[in-house]
Design an enzyme around this catalytic site. Structure first.
Site, PDB file in Angstrom:
ATOM      1  N   GLU A 150      10.380 -32.381 -20.700  1.00  0.00           N
ATOM      2  CA  GLU A 150       9.200 -32.883 -21.412  1.00  0.00           C
ATOM      3  C   GLU A 150       9.403 -32.578 -22.898  1.00  0.00           C
ATOM      4  OE1 GLU A 150       5.566 -30.996 -20.200  1.00  0.00           O
ATOM      5  OE2 GLU A 150       4.330 -32.638 -20.979  1.00  0.00           O
ATOM      6  N   CYS A 164       0.089 -34.128 -22.596  1.00  0.00           N
ATOM      7  CA  CYS A 164       0.894 -34.106 -21.373  1.00  0.00           C
ATOM      8  C   CYS A 164       1.052 -35.498 -20.785  1.00  0.00           C
ATOM      9  CB  CYS A 164       0.311 -33.132 -20.364  1.00  0.00           C
ATOM     10  SG  CYS A 164      -1.448 -33.205 -20.300  1.00  0.00           S
ATOM     11  N   GLU A 184      -3.272 -28.656 -13.810  1.00  0.00           N
ATOM     12  CA  GLU A 184      -2.959 -29.839 -14.616  1.00  0.00           C
ATOM     13  C   GLU A 184      -1.753 -29.447 -15.447  1.00  0.00           C
ATOM     14  OE1 GLU A 184      -2.304 -32.174 -17.166  1.00  0.00           O
ATOM     15  OE2 GLU A 184      -4.160 -31.704 -18.232  1.00  0.00           O
ATOM     16  N   LYS A 188      -9.954 -18.081 -20.697  1.00  0.00           N
ATOM     17  CA  LYS A 188      -8.928 -17.472 -21.548  1.00  0.00           C
ATOM     18  C   LYS A 188      -8.289 -18.618 -22.330  1.00  0.00           C
ATOM     19  CE  LYS A 188      -4.796 -17.052 -21.844  1.00  0.00           C
ATOM     20  NZ  LYS A 188      -4.497 -17.353 -23.246  1.00  0.00           N
TER      21      LYS A 188
END
Ligand code: ADP
Length: 487
Positions: free
Chosen positions: A391, A314, A280, A202
């Site tokens: 973040e 990331c 992750e 997906k």
């Protein structure tokens, strides 16, 4: 899984024929309006579609099927049938298909990169690098496919022999993000296929076309139907598709790259079937510059780590700590580099590095449809500010001053996540101490770019678990089966 020798040789013969037939130059459809399930290009059962936009122009790239749980179930059933075939291929046969996928990525590199720049908005030269990394994933795992070694364990009993064999975990469900629409899929898919697993993906709703391009390459490479399935899904159907994928008993593993918040939902959803999961998740990487550092190198490492992909990886440097004696000098050098190097614009323009005007900061760019942010430098940040805890995922460098090594390590470790961490120092004892103490899965010492398919990629704490890439990455798609044999 039982198969006669005749069936196997028919399959391998079929494989060779498909491959040689399809590998001549073929047209790649950049924006197909169908998804790929069970080896067929198909609409959604409901016939619903959703639009995909170029984020730099807010123009329509195309429409793709809006899959729901029924479509997903078709994809899972196809992956299940294909697993009976693919897992019985020899490692060498699987390796050859993966190697063709590598060759095809090289052959179609320019078009594949253009798809990324269209759907994601990143500069074309970064898209080209992403395709290189994707290609290398298929190359690496075409090699690893042949090295899924088991073990023979010395037995304590004279009448028993112990062996460990590696077997593919089964059907794998992947949910992937928009920031690396090709590579995040490649790193998972290459390892899974190498291990003998089949896959249902997906992709992120913003970037389905890179996934669909992979399906075209997979057809050309002779990957049997059903081994690779894509369910393109709008944002509104995403949560139900994610849940159904996690709760389906046929699916034996979920691998997710995305936010920690969504990762936690998927972990919960996977509990009912005790599924193998690999996560992750978000990072909040510390980037520490000690007094002993080479400032020029540290600035260039920070430019690479902070502004690559417009700060939307990331592992991007997120919290920048600079020791007090070099703090002012460092900020000046960094501001200079940001002015010189960063240029905001459409990803297809030459020299563009950021997906907005180069000022030192702080606002959305009013050009390019309002989807871009100005490169920004903020000094005098402290650990209580929101910017040092969240973040950032954008081209914003927030700099904090620190006094001692202990302070730097304590601040670096003061967040719940731990993906990557970077520091610059020329003190060899300090290098060992800090590298060992940082609570992260990956450390860059005097280096700002660390991601490569040969090395394990993954985090600790709330950044997730499991390794992608490297010799460790393959193991994530294999079960250890212990065989105890009485003699
Ligand atoms: P990002 O902020 O990078 O978009 P997300 O975690 O929101 O990170 O998205 C990463 C992937 O997870 C995308 O494919 C997105 O569609 C998917 N996703 C978002 N919400 C959910 C959910 N509730 N369940 C399953 N997948 C989800």
């Amino acid at each position: 899984m039982s198969q006669s020798k005749d069936e196997q040789s028919a399959l391998s013969c079929n494989l060779v024929q498909i491959s040689s037939h399809h590998c001549s130059a073929q047209h790649l459809d950049l924006f197909p309006n169908k998804t790929y399930i069970g080896g067929k290009w198909t609409d959604s059962l409901s016939s619903k579609t959703f639009e995909v936009l170029d984020p730099a122009k807010n123009t329509l790239l195309g429409t793709v099927p809006d899959c729901n749980v029924e479509d997903l179930n078709l994809a899972i059933n196809s992956a299940n049938s294909a697993f009976q075939i693919w897992s019985n291929f020899t490692a060498e046969q699987r390796s050859k298909v993966l190697r063709k996928l590598y060759d095809l990525h090289v052959q179609y590199k320019q078009q594949l990169a253009e798809i990324i720049t269209h759907e994601n908005g990143k500069p074309l030269r970064e898209s080209l690098v992403e395709i290189d990394s994707s290609a290398k994933s298929y190359e690496w795992f075409s090699e690893e496919a042949k090295r899924a070694y088991g073990d023979v364990i010395p037995s304590p009993a004279p009448n028993k022999r112990f062996l460990v064999v590696k077997q593919p975990v089964g059907i794998c469900g992947f949910i992937t993000p928009w920031n690396f629409p090709a590579y995040m899929i490649a790193r998972k898919t290459a390892a899974a296929l190498a291990a003998g697993c089949t896959v249902v993906i997906k992709p992120a709703e913003d970037t389905p076309y890179s996934a669909l391009a992979l399906c075209q390459l997979a057809e050309m490479a002779g990957l049997p139907a059903g081994c690779l399935n894509v369910v393109t899904t709008s944002r509104s159907n995403t949560a139900q598709i994610g849940k159904a994928l996690c709760e389906n008993q046929l699916v034996k593993k979920i691998s997710f790259t995305g936010s920690t918040a969504v990762g936690k939902i998927l972990l919960q959803n996977s509990a009912s079937t005790v599924k193998k999961v690999q996560m992750e998740l978000g990072g909040n990487a510390p980037f520490i510059v000690f007094d002993s550092a080479d400032i020029k190198k540290a600035v260039s490492g920070l430019m690479a780590s902070k502004f690559r992909n417009s700060g939307q990886t990331c592992v991007c440097a997120n919290r920048i700590f600079v020791q007090e004696n070099i703090y002012d000098k460092f900020i000046l050098a960094l501001a200079e580099e940001m002015k010189n190097q960063l240029k905001v614009g459409h990803g297809f323009e030459n020299d563009v590095t950021q997906g907005g005007k180069i000022v030192m900061g702080g606002a959305k760019c009013d050009i390019l449809g309002g989807n871009f942010f100005e490169p920004t430098l903020i000094s005098d940040v402290n650990n209580d500010m929101e910017i040092s805890r969240e973040e950032i995922f954008g081209p914003v460098a927030a700099i904090m001053k620190f006094k001692t090594e202990e302070d730097a390590v304590r601040l670096a470790n003061s967040v719940p996540v731990g993906l990557a961490g970077y520091f610059y120092s020329n003190d060899i004892s300090q290098i060992w101490r800090v590298a060992e103490k940082l609570e992260v899965g990956m450390v860059g010492v005097n280096e700002g770019i660390i991601s490569t398919i040969e090395a394990p990629f993954g985090g600790i704490k709330e950044s997730g678990f499991g390794s992608e890439g490297s010799k460790y990455g393959m193991n994530e798609y294999l079960n250890n089966k212990f065989i105890c044999m009485g003699i």
